[in-house]
Structures are given as C-alpha cells and as structure tokens.
Design a protein around this motif. Structure first.
Motif, PDB file in Angstrom:
ATOM      1  N   GLN A   1      44.771  64.010  27.960  1.00 38.14           N
ATOM      2  CA  GLN A   1      43.968  65.177  27.604  1.00 38.14           C
ATOM      3  C   GLN A   1      44.584  66.425  28.226  1.00 38.14           C
ATOM      4  O   GLN A   1      44.746  66.529  29.440  1.00 38.14           O
ATOM      5  N   MET A   2      44.933  67.383  27.366  1.00 37.00           N
ATOM      6  CA  MET A   2      45.623  68.593  27.811  1.00 37.00           C
ATOM      7  C   MET A   2      44.686  69.778  27.962  1.00 37.00           C
ATOM      8  O   MET A   2      45.030  70.755  28.635  1.00 37.00           O
ATOM      9  N   ALA A   3      43.511  69.725  27.319  1.00 38.30           N
ATOM     10  CA  ALA A   3      42.540  70.817  27.442  1.00 38.30           C
ATOM     11  C   ALA A   3      41.159  70.258  27.174  1.00 38.30           C
ATOM     12  O   ALA A   3      40.998  69.304  26.407  1.00 38.30           O
ATOM     13  N   THR A   4      40.152  70.857  27.811  1.00 38.78           N
ATOM     14  CA  THR A   4      38.770  70.441  27.612  1.00 38.78           C
ATOM     15  C   THR A   4      37.926  71.656  27.238  1.00 38.78           C
ATOM     16  O   THR A   4      38.288  72.806  27.531  1.00 38.78           O
ATOM     17  N   MET A   5      36.801  71.398  26.605  1.00 37.43           N
ATOM     18  CA  MET A   5      35.901  72.488  26.236  1.00 37.43           C
ATOM     19  C   MET A   5      35.403  73.231  27.470  1.00 37.43           C
ATOM     20  O   MET A   5      35.356  74.466  27.491  1.00 37.43           O
ATOM     21  N   ASP A   6      35.026  72.484  28.522  1.00 43.20           N
ATOM     22  CA  ASP A   6      34.476  73.122  29.720  1.00 43.20           C
ATOM     23  C   ASP A   6      35.491  74.024  30.401  1.00 43.20           C
ATOM     24  O   ASP A   6      35.171  75.154  30.817  1.00 43.20           O
ATOM     25  N   ALA A   7      36.720  73.557  30.520  1.00 46.69           N
ATOM     26  CA  ALA A   7      37.719  74.316  31.279  1.00 46.69           C
ATOM     27  C   ALA A   7      38.460  75.338  30.431  1.00 46.69           C
ATOM     28  O   ALA A   7      38.864  76.392  30.931  1.00 46.69           O
ATOM     29  N   ASP A   8      38.655  75.036  29.149  1.00 52.39           N
ATOM     30  CA  ASP A   8      39.563  75.842  28.344  1.00 52.39           C
ATOM     31  C   ASP A   8      38.932  76.447  27.093  1.00 52.39           C
ATOM     32  O   ASP A   8      39.531  77.296  26.437  1.00 52.39           O
ATOM     33  N   GLY A   9      37.754  75.974  26.718  1.00 49.43           N
ATOM     34  CA  GLY A   9      37.118  76.483  25.516  1.00 49.43           C
ATOM     35  C   GLY A   9      37.589  75.828  24.241  1.00 49.43           C
ATOM     36  O   GLY A   9      37.192  76.203  23.140  1.00 49.43           O
ATOM     37  N   TYR A  10      38.444  74.864  24.350  1.00 45.66           N
ATOM     38  CA  TYR A  10      38.927  74.057  23.225  1.00 45.66           C
ATOM     39  C   TYR A  10      39.426  72.748  23.803  1.00 45.66           C
ATOM     40  O   TYR A  10      39.484  72.573  25.028  1.00 45.66           O
ATOM     41  N   GLN A  11      39.784  71.805  22.967  1.00 45.47           N
ATOM     42  CA  GLN A  11      40.287  70.539  23.486  1.00 45.47           C
ATOM     43  C   GLN A  11      41.375  69.980  22.578  1.00 45.47           C
ATOM     44  O   GLN A  11      41.361  70.179  21.365  1.00 45.47           O
ATOM     45  N   PHE A  12      42.331  69.303  23.211  1.00 47.82           N
ATOM     46  CA  PHE A  12      43.328  68.557  22.453  1.00 47.82           C
ATOM     47  C   PHE A  12      43.986  67.527  23.360  1.00 47.82           C
ATOM     48  O   PHE A  12      43.906  67.603  24.582  1.00 47.82           O
ATOM     49  N   PHE A  13      44.616  66.540  22.716  1.00 50.66           N
ATOM     50  CA  PHE A  13      45.283  65.455  23.425  1.00 50.66           C
ATOM     51  C   PHE A  13      46.779  65.466  23.113  1.00 50.66           C
ATOM     52  O   PHE A  13      47.188  65.803  21.994  1.00 50.66           O
ATOM     53  N   ARG A  14      47.570  65.104  24.084  1.00 49.60           N
ATOM     54  CA  ARG A  14      48.973  64.786  23.848  1.00 49.60           C
ATOM     55  C   ARG A  14      49.059  63.273  23.611  1.00 49.60           C
ATOM     56  O   ARG A  14      48.541  62.485  24.403  1.00 49.60           O
ATOM     57  N   LEU A  15      49.671  62.902  22.503  1.00 46.96           N
ATOM     58  CA  LEU A  15      49.770  61.491  22.153  1.00 46.96           C
ATOM     59  C   LEU A  15      51.185  60.976  22.360  1.00 46.96           C
ATOM     60  O   LEU A  15      52.163  61.654  22.023  1.00 46.96           O
ATOM     61  N   THR A  16      51.295  59.777  22.887  1.00 48.23           N
ATOM     62  CA  THR A  16      52.549  59.032  22.907  1.00 48.23           C
ATOM     63  C   THR A  16      52.329  57.828  22.009  1.00 48.23           C
ATOM     64  O   THR A  16      51.445  57.009  22.271  1.00 48.23           O
ATOM     65  N   VAL A  17      53.102  57.753  20.919  1.00 46.95           N
ATOM     66  CA  VAL A  17      52.832  56.762  19.877  1.00 46.95           C
ATOM     67  C   VAL A  17      54.085  55.947  19.580  1.00 46.95           C
ATOM     68  O   VAL A  17      55.177  56.492  19.390  1.00 46.95           O
ATOM     69  N   ASP A  18      53.923  54.634  19.527  1.00 43.49           N
ATOM     70  CA  ASP A  18      54.964  53.732  19.046  1.00 43.49           C
ATOM     71  C   ASP A  18      54.989  53.839  17.527  1.00 43.49           C
ATOM     72  O   ASP A  18      53.944  53.757  16.871  1.00 43.49           O
ATOM     73  N   GLU A  19      56.170  54.037  16.952  1.00 47.46           N
ATOM     74  CA  GLU A  19      56.257  54.153  15.488  1.00 47.46           C
ATOM     75  C   GLU A  19      55.634  52.953  14.779  1.00 47.46           C
ATOM     76  O   GLU A  19      55.040  53.092  13.717  1.00 47.46           O
ATOM     77  N   HIS A  20      55.790  51.780  15.371  1.00 49.89           N
ATOM     78  CA  HIS A  20      55.365  50.551  14.699  1.00 49.89           C
ATOM     79  C   HIS A  20      54.108  49.998  15.370  1.00 49.89           C
ATOM     80  O   HIS A  20      54.098  48.921  15.965  1.00 49.89           O
ATOM     81  N   SER A  21      53.042  50.786  15.239  1.00 53.60           N
ATOM     82  CA  SER A  21      51.759  50.395  15.821  1.00 53.60           C
ATOM     83  C   SER A  21      50.644  50.720  14.844  1.00 53.60           C
ATOM     84  O   SER A  21      50.754  51.626  14.019  1.00 53.60           O
ATOM     85  N   GLY A  22      49.562  49.946  14.929  1.00 54.43           N
ATOM     86  CA  GLY A  22      48.453  50.125  14.012  1.00 54.43           C
ATOM     87  C   GLY A  22      48.886  49.865  12.581  1.00 54.43           C
ATOM     88  O   GLY A  22      49.869  49.170  12.311  1.00 54.43           O
TER      89      GLY A  22
END
Length: 270
Positions: free
Chosen positions: A73-94
């Motif tokens: 988690q790179m930002a939260t509503m409480d601290a930043d007023g918006y939220q987003f996640f940094r994802l690390t994804v294996d190409e061959h997953s899900g």
C-alpha cells in the motif's frame, strides 16, 4: 510544489467544482443509463455474460508454489486523501495467458498478439467424468472427435477449453498436488492439441495450472502449441456455466512490452 500543497490544491478544486457536479447530475445519470442500456443490449443479443476469471490473490495456487501477487500500500485515504497499491505480479499466475514467447526463443510476446485472436468462438470439451476418476486425465483425440460429431467442425480461430471440474478445487491442495505431493491435474494430450492445430484453433484453455497434465515430464503441448504462434489460457473458471458450443470468448490480455503472458480477464458471451 510540495506534496501537501498539491493535495491542498486538489481538495480545494474538488470543493469548488462540487456545485458543477451537482448541476450536471442529470446528465451523468443519462450517460450512466445509456451505458447500462448498451451493456444490456449486448448481453441480450447473446443471452448473458459469464466471467471465466478467478480472483487473483496471494493465496491462489501457482505452478511454482510461490504467491503470484503481492500488494504494497503506497497511499491511504486517511494519510493522503487517496489510495493505491504497488503490485508485484508473476506473469503466470491466476487466470492468465501463455503467449508464444513463453516457450520459444523468438515467439510473439503478449503485447504483440493480434487483437483478432483475442475474440474467439468458444468450444468447451467436458472431461469432468474421467477427471473425477483420474487426476491426470487428458483431452484425447477421441474427445475432440466426439465434440465435432456432436457440434460440428471446430471454428477457425476458436478457443478450445477443457472443462475438467478442477476449478471447484481452488483453495484445496488437490488443485495442484496429490496426497503424495506430486503434481496432479488434467490437461491436453499432444495428440489432441495437434488435431486442434490442424483444425485451425487459435487458443487452448484449461481450468487447471497447465496446458499439459500434472504428470507431464516433457511439456509436449507447451513446446508444440506455443511455438506455432498460438496461445493458451490457464486457470479458467466458470466453464460449467457456458455451453459446449456457441459462446464467444473475449480475452482481456495484458499489454506489457516483451511479456511472456500475464493475468487476464476472460469473459464469455453466451
């Protein structure tokens, strides 16, 4: 400009535009209604939409055994007023695509795949009965021939999907391994994939971790199907909710440069 100043300016701008948004609420509602109407018309033309995609979480089983996705988690509503996640994804997953490059040195990468190949007639071959008896059951040439006898020729450019019933096992260790810890799940035989190649199919789909069965030692299907310029989709869901013939599949392929595949949103119009 400092981060705090930027956020303050954004918030003031949001407040100053609030009346404008209120004044255009009727217009926004009309746009939303139009979008819903268009979506309904599209669905009605076919009968419905079936999501063939599993939700990707760190707990979803992978071939290699490591989590296929991680969140930071790179930002939260409480601290930043918006939220987003940094994802690390294996190409061959899900639920994901195997592009030709996955099993060839110079094959087509996922971003280079022709968009025409991502909208396909869907053919579903049901081997769930024999998969219930044998974990490493395969789609055999006779299964393809039986499907053709019942439904007609495989359409050119089709996605031919194996329905083994394995999607119901997600969350249980038996999705990946047998009681002794060996890979154990259904897949295509090379004989069947060769026959489908001759028929002009563009894609193989499976509701398991691999196009090849779990006990494969040579990945013969991967090494023949993908280098031919065709692609695969692994870990499909919802195949019990689509007909054996007549549906159209839409493959939401990722488009990162040089990728060997990647998680995809796969939808069937039925």
């Amino acid at each position: 400009m400092c981060h705090a100043c930027v956020m303050d300016a954004v918030k003031k701008g949001m407040l100053s535009r609030r009346d404008l948004f209120r004044g255009s609420a009727a217009g926004a509602a009309a746009v939303a209604a139009g979008a819903l109407s268009a979506r309904s018309a599209l669905a009605d033309a076919h009968g419905g939409v079936v999501d063939l995609t599993h939700t990707l979480t760190p707990e979803f089983p992978t071939f290699g055994g490591e989590p296929g996705i991680a969140y930071e988690q790179m930002a939260t509503m409480d601290a930043d007023g918006y939220q987003f996640f940094r994802l690390t994804v294996d190409e061959h997953s899900g639920t994901h695509i195997d592009a030709p490059l996955h099993f060839s040195a110079d094959g087509t990468s996922v971003d280079e795949m022709p968009v025409e190949s991502l909208m396909c007639p869907l053919c579903v071959i049901d081997i769930s009965a024999k998969a219930a008896e044998e974990a490493n059951a395969m789609v055999m040439p006779e299964d393809v021939e039986a499907w053709v006898s019942a439904h007609g020729a495989i359409p050119a450019g089709a996605c031919v999907a194996m329905h083994s019933g394995w999607a119901e096992k997600v969350g249980d260790p038996s999705y990946r391994n047998d009681a002794d810890g060996n890979f154990a799940f259904p897949g295509f035989s090379k004989g069947a994939s060769d026959l489908l190649m001759e028929a002009g199919a563009a894609c193989l789909g499976v509701d398991t971790l691999s196009l090849d069965p779990g006990d494969s030692q040579d990945f013969a299907v991967h090494y023949s199907w993908l280098p031919s310029g065709r692609y695969g989709i692994e870990n499909l869901a919802g195949l019990d909710g689509v007909p054996a013939a007549g549906a159209t599949v839409f493959v939401g392929a990722p488009k990162h440069g040089g990728g060997t595949g990647g998680p995809a949103r796969v939808l069937a119009m039925v």
